[in-house]
Design a protein around this motif. Sequence first.
Motif, mmCIF file in Angstrom:
data_model
loop_
_atom_site.group_PDB
_atom_site.id
_atom_site.type_symbol
_atom_site.label_atom_id
_atom_site.label_comp_id
_atom_site.label_asym_id
_atom_site.label_seq_id
_atom_site.Cartn_x
_atom_site.Cartn_y
_atom_site.Cartn_z
ATOM 1 N N GLY A 61 23.256 56.197 -6.075
ATOM 2 C CA GLY A 61 22.858 57.368 -5.298
ATOM 3 C C GLY A 61 22.092 56.967 -4.049
ATOM 4 N N THR A 62 21.335 55.891 -4.172
ATOM 5 C CA THR A 62 20.598 55.404 -3.011
ATOM 6 C C THR A 62 21.571 54.997 -1.909
ATOM 7 N N GLU A 91 13.477 55.147 -1.627
ATOM 8 C CA GLU A 91 14.550 54.263 -1.173
ATOM 9 C C GLU A 91 14.020 53.150 -0.282
ATOM 10 N N GLU A 138 17.712 68.555 -0.999
ATOM 11 C CA GLU A 138 17.847 67.876 -2.299
ATOM 12 C C GLU A 138 17.900 68.940 -3.390
ATOM 13 N N ALA A 173 22.272 64.515 -6.317
ATOM 14 C CA ALA A 173 22.324 63.584 -7.452
ATOM 15 C C ALA A 173 22.355 64.372 -8.763
ATOM 16 N N SER A 201 25.340 58.770 -12.949
ATOM 17 C CA SER A 201 24.470 57.919 -13.775
ATOM 18 C C SER A 201 23.201 58.621 -14.220
#
Length: 346
Positions: A61-62, A91, A138, A173, A201
């Motif tokens: 995701g980063t 990050e 987000e 995410a 994930s």
Amino acid sequence: MTAPIDLRSDTVTRPTDAMRAVMAAAPVGDDQYGEDPSTNRLQARMAEMLGKEGALWLPTGTMANQVALRTLTRPGDEVVASRESHAAWHELGGAAANAGVQIHEIGQGGLFSVDELRAATKPRNFAIFPTTTLVEIENTHNRAGGVVVPQDLVLSICGVARELRLATFLDGARLWNASAASGVALDRLAAPFDLVAVAFSKGLGAPGGSLLAGSKALIADADRHRRRMGGAMRQNGIFSAAALHAIDHHLGRLPEDHANARLLAERLLAGAPVQLDLRTVQTNIVVFHLPVSMPLDAPRVCTLARERGVLVNAFGPRTIRAVTHLDVTQMQCASAADVLVALLSA
Ligand SMILES: *Cc1c(COP(=O)(O)O)cnc(C)c1O
């Protein structure tokens, strides 16, 4: 000793036996030649689910966030994002190091208003200002406690962004959780944005992988940036098969995680003198604060909880995060709450 109840993150899940079986059997090929059938299938399926022309696998995701920022901005630009967004806090300064942009954090509780966006957007072509070129949302918002960004707010922010000629990026995410909690379909959540990131994930329980979705042209650009950042893989189908399995078998169970987070939060609030706004507990994350009157701080609570078989994360000197996921049962969440209550009310 029994295995600890691990609530540090929804990334700690291990692939199920069924997931491992489909990974072992996955048809694969060299994805840099576009020849990995499982990855092609996943990308096509996700493009359709998210209502976009194209989709691109990314290892994390980063990296999805880094590639999105690089694709939608130029070095020296400014990005407006919610306060404590992942791209700004988790990050390692990658936005600056990889895309050459600075992030202007606005709002509170994971949200910001259109007025705050207008106020933060710098006038173009002004001698001393960086150019604001991108707004990022987000959803769900991690550090704000997994809150869902209301879709009417998303629509008005993206409307103003278009008016101000800003590109739009959704760090989704945990978009699956936002969809499960709000009942709004994934493609509707994604529709207002130029690029959308999702992760396999986290709550979906795959061992790795994220994905960006957007127009054909943007995905082609993102593909080049992915390779430049070292994120283009080869027989990636092993991961893609896990992601496809997760979509088929784990997406539908997310409400269980949300109920477990709720249970944990309610027990904590009922039994311990913590600061916790139940209205923020909308998905699988519980963020709570220790009042200044409490002698214990967050790192100490994490250490003591670990000794008692419960793992949680310190998110600040007096802030703790617990995350529910498919490897913790309702009973384990109840026990974890009891352990924390005993610790915090001692
Ligand atoms: C976890 C997370 C990411 C990054 O994902 P990784 O796969 O851990 O790199 C990005 N955005 C949000 C909101 C996240 O919670």
